[in-house]
Write a protein that holds these residues in place. Sequence first.
Motif, PDB file in Angstrom:
ATOM      1  N   TYR A  67     -15.698   8.648   4.620  1.00  0.00           N
ATOM      2  CA  TYR A  67     -15.747  10.088   4.760  1.00  0.00           C
ATOM      3  C   TYR A  67     -17.011  10.847   4.862  1.00  0.00           C
TER       4      TYR A  67
ATOM      5  N   THR B 266       0.064   4.354   0.356  1.00  0.00           N
ATOM      6  CA  THR B 266      -0.134   5.436   1.570  1.00  0.00           C
ATOM      7  C   THR B 266       0.229   4.823   2.624  1.00  0.00           C
ATOM      8  N   VAL B 267       0.076   3.684   2.903  1.00  0.00           N
ATOM      9  CA  VAL B 267       0.462   3.261   4.302  1.00  0.00           C
ATOM     10  C   VAL B 267       2.130   3.065   4.213  1.00  0.00           C
TER      11      VAL B 267
ATOM     12  N   LYS C 136     -11.617   8.183  10.561  1.00  0.00           N
ATOM     13  CA  LYS C 136     -11.541   9.525  10.265  1.00  0.00           C
ATOM     14  C   LYS C 136     -12.740  10.443  11.081  1.00  0.00           C
TER      15      LYS C 136
ATOM     16  N   GLY D  52      -3.730   9.757   5.117  1.00  0.00           N
ATOM     17  CA  GLY D  52      -5.094  10.210   5.497  1.00  0.00           C
ATOM     18  C   GLY D  52      -5.370  10.117   7.019  1.00  0.00           C
TER      19      GLY D  52
ATOM     20  N   SER E 186       0.873  -1.208  -0.051  1.00  0.00           N
ATOM     21  CA  SER E 186       0.061   0.149   0.207  1.00  0.00           C
ATOM     22  C   SER E 186       0.984   1.248  -0.063  1.00  0.00           C
TER      23      SER E 186
ATOM     24  N   SER F 263       1.107  13.152   3.638  1.00  0.00           N
ATOM     25  CA  SER F 263       0.960  12.029   2.778  1.00  0.00           C
ATOM     26  C   SER F 263      -0.329  11.170   3.403  1.00  0.00           C
TER      27      SER F 263
ATOM     28  N   LYS G  54     -11.175  -1.526   6.635  1.00  0.00           N
ATOM     29  CA  LYS G  54     -10.406  -2.060   5.639  1.00  0.00           C
ATOM     30  C   LYS G  54     -10.740  -3.393   5.406  1.00  0.00           C
TER      31      LYS G  54
ATOM     32  N   TYR H 266      -8.569  15.760   1.430  1.00  0.00           N
ATOM     33  CA  TYR H 266      -7.493  15.815   0.314  1.00  0.00           C
ATOM     34  C   TYR H 266      -7.797  16.561  -0.683  1.00  0.00           C
TER      35      TYR H 266
ATOM     36  N   ASN I 276     -11.945   9.610  -1.868  1.00  0.00           N
ATOM     37  CA  ASN I 276     -10.520   9.586  -1.710  1.00  0.00           C
ATOM     38  C   ASN I 276     -10.039   9.196  -3.238  1.00  0.00           C
TER      39      ASN I 276
HETATM   40  N1  GLU Z   1      -6.967   5.610   3.626  1.00  0.00           N
HETATM   41  C1  GLU Z   1      -5.814   6.461   4.236  1.00  0.00           C
HETATM   42  C2  GLU Z   1      -5.079   7.133   2.850  1.00  0.00           C
HETATM   43  O1  GLU Z   1      -5.278   7.057   1.982  1.00  0.00           O
HETATM   44  C3  GLU Z   1      -4.759   5.843   5.129  1.00  0.00           C
HETATM   45  C4  GLU Z   1      -3.870   4.681   4.690  1.00  0.00           C
HETATM   46  C5  GLU Z   1      -4.538   3.651   3.747  1.00  0.00           C
HETATM   47  O2  GLU Z   1      -5.411   3.001   4.454  1.00  0.00           O
HETATM   48  O3  GLU Z   1      -4.597   3.601   2.590  1.00  0.00           O
HETATM   49  O4  GLU Z   1      -4.125   7.714   2.947  1.00  0.00           O
END
Ligand code: GLU
Length: 388
Positions: free
Chosen positions: A206, A16-17, A236, A39, A14, A37, A101, A322, A175
């Motif tokens: 969201y 983002t993670v 969130k 969310g 991932s 970076s 998730k 975002y 997102n």
């Molecule tokens: N959903 C958030 C993001 O897009 C947190 C990280 C993830 O789980 O993708 O940044």
Amino acid sequence: MRPVASRVKGIQPSPTVRLGTLTKDLQAKGERVENLSIGEPDFPTPAHIVEAAKRALDDVPMTKYVSSMGLRDLREAIAAKSRQENGIPADPDHVIVAPTKHCLFLALTALVEAGDEVLMPDPGWVSYEPMTRLVGGRPVPVPAADETGFVMTPEAVAEAITPRTKVVLLNSPSNPAGAVFPEATFRGIADLCRDHDLYAISDEIYEKILYEGRHVSPASLDGMFERTVTVHGFSKTYAMTGWRLGWLVADKPLVREIVKVEEQTITCVPGFIQKAGVAALTGPTAPVEAMVAEFRARREVAMKELSNVPGLEIHRPSGAFYLFPRYDARIPSLDLSERLLKEGHVAVTAGSAFGPAGEGHLRISYAASRDSIRNGIRGIGEVLGKIR
Ligand code: GLU
Ligand code: PMP
């Protein structure tokens, strides 16, 4: 050694993670980097929620397995919220509690047969595509970019439907662009779901981070409850990313199947975490209102700062936290994000992480302090100035 399974080999980590973790590691080492970076709200979880979890540990103590569906009082609170706020005809037996998730993964696992096509917005959240692959499905990106204000239109969905289409993934507010789908869009997509016998998975995480427009839950539309899995979570709205708590709402025949996957994988969400969820849903709303007001103000700070950077096309988001500007420099977004981190001291996510249509964009999370937003966007301006 024989290789690991190709379906896992075939997906990426991932972005983002990974980037979120890397940025926190750099900051912990004392490096100056503005984290725009991941969310993740930078606020603490409201105190009354933390207290509820502590009480559940101290007084009960809730340290044993609980029901795989989730605690009755939490499912009652979720069902009441779904009925009152979303018009979804839910009772507690329509609810399963799991990390958000994982709710998406549970729903995809239960619905997708090998080779089934899953329609998803492009750009869209980073995990929809790999999750679909992991369950043997075929991800089908549906254009939802600048031209339509990052909304996935019924016309684009209709064009992507084939006899193999099984599921449509929806996400509003979205997102990476913060787009809020109008009601007419949902109605058009709902007509397609009914006409073509498709399921919808609606990711509404969201919902509360909404500045303009009205939130619509597709499961509230005629004939949609029985074919929609609504996914939601605490991360969130209540600044609870680390608690790993969310839920899904679906009709009973679906819940009966989906809960088997929960039982066979994570069993249940810890009881004391669920008690925090009860406090979040039934407690005072002022902390959430204050956080959303601050996100709204930060949106203005970020938009103003970005307007000083030449060569950006900025879509004004109506929800989430975002911004997803398009830049005119000729550099792939992944390379640009690496240069931004090294030279601009700012972490943002490359647009390409969100699908082919995300290339040429950067995702800026403004779930960060106002100073961090200003400094980070100045860093973006400096680096882009060198490249252009
Ligand atoms: N959903 C958030 C993001 O897009 C947190 C990280 C993830 O789980 O993708 O940044
Ligand atoms: N859906 C979307 C659109 C997201 O941005 C995220 C990231 N938080 C999730 C689902 C997963 O949420 P959680 O961290 O609560 O599992």
